[in-house]
Design a protein around this motif. Structure first.
Motif, PDB file in Angstrom:
ATOM      1  N   HIS A 195       0.811  -1.139   0.096  1.00 24.64           N
ATOM      2  CA  HIS A 195       0.142   0.092   0.013  1.00 24.64           C
ATOM      3  C   HIS A 195       0.918   1.072  -0.012  1.00 24.64           C
ATOM      4  N   THR A 196       0.310   2.348  -0.779  1.00 23.64           N
ATOM      5  CA  THR A 196       1.093   3.566  -0.671  1.00 23.64           C
ATOM      6  C   THR A 196       0.161   4.583   0.006  1.00 23.64           C
ATOM      7  N   ASP A 197       0.738   5.378   1.194  1.00 21.89           N
ATOM      8  CA  ASP A 197      -0.140   6.113   1.896  1.00 21.89           C
ATOM      9  C   ASP A 197      -0.914   7.339   0.891  1.00 21.89           C
ATOM     10  N   ILE A 198      -0.463   7.754  -0.068  1.00 21.64           N
ATOM     11  CA  ILE A 198      -0.878   8.755  -1.121  1.00 21.64           C
ATOM     12  C   ILE A 198      -0.664   8.227  -2.490  1.00 21.64           C
ATOM     13  N   ALA A 199      -1.704   7.235  -2.754  1.00 23.22           N
ATOM     14  CA  ALA A 199      -1.490   6.250  -3.984  1.00 23.22           C
ATOM     15  C   ALA A 199      -2.175   7.104  -5.282  1.00 23.22           C
ATOM     16  N   ASP A 200      -3.252   7.798  -5.265  1.00 26.17           N
ATOM     17  CA  ASP A 200      -3.904   8.108  -6.478  1.00 26.17           C
ATOM     18  C   ASP A 200      -4.424   9.707  -6.180  1.00 26.17           C
ATOM     19  N   TRP A 201      -5.005  10.217  -7.539  1.00 24.45           N
ATOM     20  CA  TRP A 201      -5.186  11.555  -7.433  1.00 24.45           C
ATOM     21  C   TRP A 201      -6.576  11.920  -6.512  1.00 24.45           C
ATOM     22  N   GLY A 202      -7.219  10.947  -5.880  1.00 26.54           N
ATOM     23  CA  GLY A 202      -8.390  11.101  -5.063  1.00 26.54           C
ATOM     24  C   GLY A 202      -7.724  11.455  -3.872  1.00 26.54           C
ATOM     25  N   MET A 203      -6.617  10.573  -3.307  1.00 29.17           N
ATOM     26  CA  MET A 203      -6.183  10.762  -1.920  1.00 29.17           C
ATOM     27  C   MET A 203      -5.273  12.003  -2.011  1.00 29.17           C
ATOM     28  N   SER A 204      -4.586  12.266  -3.073  1.00 25.49           N
ATOM     29  CA  SER A 204      -3.951  13.857  -3.080  1.00 25.49           C
ATOM     30  C   SER A 204      -5.008  14.877  -2.866  1.00 25.49           C
ATOM     31  N   LEU A 205      -6.149  14.595  -3.879  1.00 28.87           N
ATOM     32  CA  LEU A 205      -7.098  15.816  -3.851  1.00 28.87           C
ATOM     33  C   LEU A 205      -7.801  16.129  -2.267  1.00 28.87           C
ATOM     34  N   LEU A 206      -7.976  15.000  -1.533  1.00 25.19           N
ATOM     35  CA  LEU A 206      -8.571  14.893  -0.157  1.00 25.19           C
ATOM     36  C   LEU A 206      -7.415  15.411   0.900  1.00 25.19           C
ATOM     37  N   MET A 207      -6.176  15.177   0.507  1.00 23.98           N
ATOM     38  CA  MET A 207      -4.868  15.582   1.398  1.00 23.98           C
ATOM     39  C   MET A 207      -5.078  17.164   1.185  1.00 23.98           C
ATOM     40  N   ALA A 208      -4.994  17.409  -0.274  1.00 24.47           N
ATOM     41  CA  ALA A 208      -4.768  18.896  -0.408  1.00 24.47           C
ATOM     42  C   ALA A 208      -5.710  19.595   0.121  1.00 24.47           C
ATOM     43  N   LEU A 238      -9.280  20.351 -12.938  1.00 22.15           N
ATOM     44  CA  LEU A 238      -9.410  21.608 -13.399  1.00 22.15           C
ATOM     45  C   LEU A 238     -10.867  22.319 -13.041  1.00 22.15           C
ATOM     46  N   ASP A 239     -11.665  21.445 -12.987  1.00 26.72           N
ATOM     47  CA  ASP A 239     -13.062  21.707 -12.920  1.00 26.72           C
ATOM     48  C   ASP A 239     -13.124  22.133 -11.308  1.00 26.72           C
ATOM     49  N   LEU A 240     -12.545  21.543 -10.587  1.00 31.66           N
ATOM     50  CA  LEU A 240     -12.528  21.618  -9.236  1.00 31.66           C
ATOM     51  C   LEU A 240     -11.808  22.765  -8.637  1.00 31.66           C
ATOM     52  N   GLY A 241     -10.876  23.158  -9.535  1.00 37.97           N
ATOM     53  CA  GLY A 241      -9.907  24.195  -9.243  1.00 37.97           C
ATOM     54  C   GLY A 241      -8.679  23.623  -8.180  1.00 37.97           C
ATOM     55  N   MET A 242      -8.217  22.410  -8.727  1.00 36.10           N
ATOM     56  CA  MET A 242      -7.524  21.806  -7.896  1.00 36.10           C
ATOM     57  C   MET A 242      -6.320  21.064  -8.406  1.00 36.10           C
ATOM     58  N   LEU A 243      -5.954  21.627  -9.596  1.00 34.04           N
ATOM     59  CA  LEU A 243      -5.041  21.119 -10.470  1.00 34.04           C
ATOM     60  C   LEU A 243      -3.520  22.206 -10.275  1.00 34.04           C
ATOM     61  N   GLY A 244      -2.683  21.698  -9.710  1.00 34.54           N
ATOM     62  CA  GLY A 244      -1.524  22.365  -9.270  1.00 34.54           C
ATOM     63  C   GLY A 244      -0.489  22.501 -10.436  1.00 34.54           C
ATOM     64  N   GLY A 245      -0.060  21.275 -10.896  1.00 35.38           N
ATOM     65  CA  GLY A 245       1.058  21.279 -11.786  1.00 35.38           C
ATOM     66  C   GLY A 245       1.274  19.765 -12.158  1.00 35.38           C
ATOM     67  N   PHE A 246       2.281  19.460 -13.161  1.00 32.05           N
ATOM     68  CA  PHE A 246       2.332  18.439 -13.736  1.00 32.05           C
ATOM     69  C   PHE A 246       3.992  18.230 -13.672  1.00 32.05           C
ATOM     70  N   HIS A 247       4.251  16.657 -13.223  1.00 33.45           N
ATOM     71  CA  HIS A 247       5.568  16.134 -13.683  1.00 33.45           C
ATOM     72  C   HIS A 247       5.329  15.274 -15.176  1.00 33.45           C
ATOM     73  N   PHE A 248       5.939  15.946 -16.041  1.00 36.28           N
ATOM     74  CA  PHE A 248       5.635  15.180 -17.350  1.00 36.28           C
ATOM     75  C   PHE A 248       6.888  14.104 -17.605  1.00 36.28           C
ATOM     76  N   ASN A 249       6.638  12.967 -18.284  1.00 32.83           N
ATOM     77  CA  ASN A 249       7.286  11.800 -18.449  1.00 32.83           C
ATOM     78  C   ASN A 249       6.561  10.984 -19.450  1.00 32.83           C
ATOM     79  N   ASP A 250       7.086   9.805 -19.906  1.00 29.74           N
ATOM     80  CA  ASP A 250       6.260   8.774 -20.364  1.00 29.74           C
ATOM     81  C   ASP A 250       6.589   7.522 -19.846  1.00 29.74           C
ATOM     82  N   ARG A 251       5.718   6.502 -20.074  1.00 28.97           N
ATOM     83  CA  ARG A 251       6.079   5.280 -19.658  1.00 28.97           C
ATOM     84  C   ARG A 251       5.238   4.189 -20.229  1.00 28.97           C
ATOM     85  N   ARG A 252       5.771   2.888 -20.249  1.00 31.98           N
ATOM     86  CA  ARG A 252       5.065   1.863 -21.017  1.00 31.98           C
ATOM     87  C   ARG A 252       4.624   0.717 -19.742  1.00 31.98           C
TER      88      ARG A 252
END
Ligand code: RM4
Ligand code: MN
Ligand code: MN
Length: 397
Positions: A195-208, A238-252
């Motif tokens: 398990h990761t404590d902040i594992a997805d965008w929903g968890m980040s959103l609630l924490m923020a 965006l719609d929730l006014g909660m997008l702060g930034g990006f780390h761009f990279n790609d993955r497979r």
């Protein structure tokens, strides 16, 4: 679309586009099995900033560099004046401040989520020190990524850890200056595998949200499960006014930190499209920190970064070509084929001539990679750094 209309749209888009480089992207990195040394890799903060300055010099849209405090500020806040001077010398500014609460031995079982209150306090103190560093460098964003989690079922109290995170982030937020922001990054796994404590965008959103109004979510494009619809996450934030930034990279496969757009350029385009469509609809700019978070173990560091920035500029420019008015109407009337084609037409347009035109008008290199290669910088640093880099071979075990 007529050529001059394309040129005009691309010009406007790129004039307002900035993307931040990661200092750590210029250093030798590797896999958990070992590091492959590159003769020209940067080892000091000065070298990282100098290399970043080259990318800025030839692309013209990377004026800031994100830094990792433990790696780039050897004496913490006392290193600030020296690091700022170095940045200035190399034509860049210090951008987002990244605390490091994952490397030290005390963090074996976590930082803000550690069951030991003394370790939680140490982690919080480091974050507070980073906020102070951000004030001194004039940086707006403190960018948080936590390695916290557990690797075996039953070994951690997930609920308690969640609450400790909440407490820590509220305390960090309380120490922000009015113009500063906390960016909360998420990641589904690695280094923790259960398990990761902040594992997805929903968890980040609630924490923020709990932390306070200056805390926002940071989306690292490599931190999702396979096939996840990242642009939908972007649209929601965006719609929730909660997008702060990006780390761009790609993955497979996982958090591969590959060159942005190397695997799926259409996805990057779709992300930019959601942002630009939002901006068109609202008539205002979305307040987003675009940053790169990549680790090139095999490609030349500076060349890979120039390739990344060039690719990102192209994909952003393509997204700027979408006819928003037309698309909105087609969406409303459910003309599916035409609505999709509206996106595809923009994506298929070759924007490279318009970008070259933009660069020429700005007095920048029309072909940044070629200009960098002609400059002789790589040969120079290879000679300067090769011996030293050879002496610092590290292995996995
Ligand atoms: C993590 C995450 C963070 C980055 C570290 C080095 O996977 O992406 O943003 O700072 O790696
Ligand atoms: Mn990241
Ligand atoms: Mn990552």
């Amino acid at each position: 679309m007529p050529t001059d209309a394309v040129e005009q749209k691309v010009r406007t888009a790129l004039d307002g586009f900035r993307i931040e480089l990661p200092s750590w992207g210029f250093a030798n990195t590797g896999t958990r099995f070992g590091k492959f040394q590159q003769a020209a890799a940067a080892a000091t903060t000065a070298e990282k900033l100098s290399d970043a300055g080259q990318v800025q010099r030839f692309t013209g849209c990377c004026p800031t560099v994100a830094v990792h405090v433990l790696w780039d500020f050897p004496d913490g806040k006392f290193s600030v004046p020296e690091v700022m001077l170095m940045a200035e010398r190399h034509g860049v500014k210090i951008g987002a401040i990244n605390p490091n609460v994952f490397q030290d031995q005390i963090y074996k079982h976590g930082s803000l989520g550690n069951p030991d209150p003394a370790i939680r306090r140490a982690a919080l103190q480091h974050i507070l020190d980073c906020i102070e560093i951000a004030s001194a460098t004039g940086s707006r964003d403190i960018s948080l990524w936590f390695a916290d989690g557990s690797s075996y079922p039953g070994t951690a109290n997930i609920r308690h850890r969640r609450r400790w995170f909440e407490e820590g982030l509220i305390e960090a937020h309380r120490n922000l200056e009015p113009n500063q922001r906390l960016l909360v990054e998420y990641k589904p796994f690695e280094p923790a595998f259960y398990h990761t404590d902040i594992a997805d965008w929903g968890m980040s959103l609630l924490m923020a949200r709990n932390a306070g109004p200056q805390a926002k979510v940071l989306v690292d494009t490599g931190h999702h499960y396979q096939t996840q619809n990242i642009e939908q996450i972007v649209a929601w934030l965006l719609d929730l006014g909660m997008l702060g930034g990006f780390h761009f990279n790609d993955r497979r496969y996982a958090d591969d930190d590959l060159t942005t757009g190397s695997i799926d350029p259409y996805q990057v385009f779709r992300i930019f499209h959601e942002i630009l469509h939002f901006e068109w609809e609202k008539g205002t700019r979305a307040d987003i920190a675009y940053m790169i978070d990549q680790s090139h173990n095999l490609k030349g560091k500076i060349e890979a970064m120039i390739q990344t920035v060039t690719t990102i500029m192209e994909l952003f420019a393509k997204a700027a070509l979408v006819d928003h008015q037309k698309l909105a109407k087609l969406q409303e009337s459910c003309h599916l084929v035409d609505a999709e084609s509206c996106l595809r037409d923009a994506f298929s347009t070759d924007v490279r001539p318009a970008i070259r035109e933009w660069a020429r008008a700005k007095g920048l290199a029309e072909d940044p990679m070629d200009a960098f290669r002609q400059s002789g910088y790589l040969e120079r640093i290879t000679v300067q750094r090769a011996e030293r880099n050879k002496a610092s071979v590290t292995t996995y075990a």
